[in-house]
Scaffold this motif. Structure first.
Motif, PDB file in Angstrom:
ATOM      1  N   LYS A   1       0.830  -1.207   0.000  1.00 21.13           N
ATOM      2  CA  LYS A   1       0.000   0.000   0.000  1.00 21.13           C
ATOM      3  C   LYS A   1       0.864   1.255   0.000  1.00 21.13           C
ATOM      4  O   LYS A   1       0.549   2.237  -0.679  1.00 21.13           O
ATOM      5  CB  LYS A   1      -0.936  -0.002   1.212  1.00 21.13           C
TER       6      LYS A   1
ATOM      7  N   ASP B   1       2.133   1.700  -3.462  1.00 21.80           N
ATOM      8  CA  ASP B   1       1.067   2.186  -4.340  1.00 21.80           C
ATOM      9  C   ASP B   1       0.831   3.683  -4.133  1.00 21.80           C
ATOM     10  O   ASP B   1       0.558   4.419  -5.094  1.00 21.80           O
ATOM     11  CB  ASP B   1      -0.227   1.418  -4.067  1.00 21.80           C
ATOM     12  N   ALA B   2       0.935   4.130  -2.878  1.00 19.45           N
ATOM     13  CA  ALA B   2       0.746   5.553  -2.586  1.00 19.45           C
ATOM     14  C   ALA B   2       1.841   6.386  -3.242  1.00 19.45           C
ATOM     15  O   ALA B   2       1.576   7.457  -3.812  1.00 19.45           O
ATOM     16  CB  ALA B   2       0.740   5.780  -1.074  1.00 19.45           C
TER      17      ALA B   2
ATOM     18  N   CYS C   1       1.185   6.486  -6.967  1.00 21.79           N
ATOM     19  CA  CYS C   1       0.060   7.371  -7.269  1.00 21.79           C
ATOM     20  C   CYS C   1       0.499   8.834  -7.221  1.00 21.79           C
ATOM     21  O   CYS C   1       0.141   9.626  -8.102  1.00 21.79           O
ATOM     22  CB  CYS C   1      -1.079   7.118  -6.282  1.00 21.79           C
TER      23      CYS C   1
ATOM     24  N   ARG D   1      -5.411   5.773  -0.644  1.00 19.81           N
ATOM     25  CA  ARG D   1      -4.139   5.050  -0.725  1.00 19.81           C
ATOM     26  C   ARG D   1      -3.319   5.165   0.555  1.00 19.81           C
ATOM     27  O   ARG D   1      -2.402   4.378   0.775  1.00 19.81           O
ATOM     28  CB  ARG D   1      -3.347   5.535  -1.938  1.00 19.81           C
TER      29      ARG D   1
END
Length: 273
Positions: free
Chosen positions: A31, A34-35, A38, A58
């Motif tokens: 996670k 992914d943040a 992003c 996120r």
């Protein structure tokens, strides 16, 4: 508020907070990756636009209050915060992490920061501030907060201490444990620099911890003079001469502190309750 009732509400508030172990798990998780990915996509835009809306799921629900720190030609930066609880915070004198003094239940403030400057990017988790159960109970007992507002009061307090911790880190280096007296409301917050682990055997974090709250009737004229100028120095930190002004306030306010001598007191790490 009656002291036993205040302690009960303080415990109730801390139980509602996420366990601090979730911060460490987030740090090693997909996670987090992914943040970062992003935000890297968001940073391709000239304006922040929908960045906060895209980042919220996120980093949440653990990290909240996301905001764009800066967004210009030199780079982009995003930050969010988590307030968590450690049930068995192990406290040691700063610089002597192997010397455990006591354990307590407490709240921690952690920043999650992602920045992209030119072609370089980084992300990090940083825990700067802490507030013990005793201090939270004092907020309630001395009518600085109610059970309904204690969450907001704790977050505000932790952010003030976080900002002080960052300023101290950038000031002429002070080694060991030190105490501070920070203006808050009509009174003051005694705080101590210390090493704290969220559980026995866990890594130590060097933080500034709020130990209690003293109302104006508990402060001397010397205490008031010691605190004077904090808001001005902090609010003008980015102005010319701001760093020197903040360093002068720290030099006036800071005091050496021996946590071992106070470990058995009602408010561990403090000579006042």
């Amino acid at each position: 508020m009656y002291d036993k009732l205040a302690r009960g509400y303080a415990s109730q508030y801390l139980r509602r907070l996420p366990d601090h172990k979730q911060v460490d798990r987030f740090g090693a998780s997909q996670k987090r990756k992914d943040a970062v990915y992003c935000f890297a996509e968001c940073a391709l835009s000239k304006k922040p636009g929908r960045t906060l809306k895209r980042m919220a799921p996120r980093v949440g629900p653990l990290f909240r209050h996301g905001h764009v720190v800066y967004w210009d030609k030199t780079g982009k930066c995003f930050s969010a915060q988590a307030i968590t609880c450690a049930k068995d915070t192990v406290v040691s004198p700063a610089g002597r992490a192997d010397e455990s003094l006591y354990e307590e239940k407490s709240a921690f403030l952690t920043d999650f920061v992602i920045s992209i400057d030119s072609d370089d990017g980084q992300s990090y988790l940083a825990t700067y501030a802490n507030m013990g159960h005793h201090a939270i109970a004092r907020f309630l007992e001395r009518d600085l907060a109610t059970p309904e507002t204690i969450g907001r009061a704790t977050r505000t307090t932790l952010n003030i201490v976080r900002n002080l911790s960052l300023a101290v880190d950038q000031s002429p280096r002070h080694w060991g444990s030190y105490s501070f007296l920070i203006p808050f409301g009509e009174g003051g917050l005694p705080a101590v620099s210390m090493a704290a682990a969220v559980a026995p055997g866990q890594p130590q974090r060097h933080i500034i911890s709020v130990r209690t709250y003293l109302d104006e009737n508990m402060l001397s004229e010397a205490d008031m003079q010691r605190m004077e100028g904090f808001e001005d120095a902090m609010s003008r930190l980015d102005e010319p001469g701001g760093r020197d002004r903040m360093n002068d306030w720290i030099a006036k306010n800071i005091r050496p502190w021996d946590l071992r001598a106070k470990a058995g007191s009602e408010a561990p790490g403090m000579d006042c309750s």
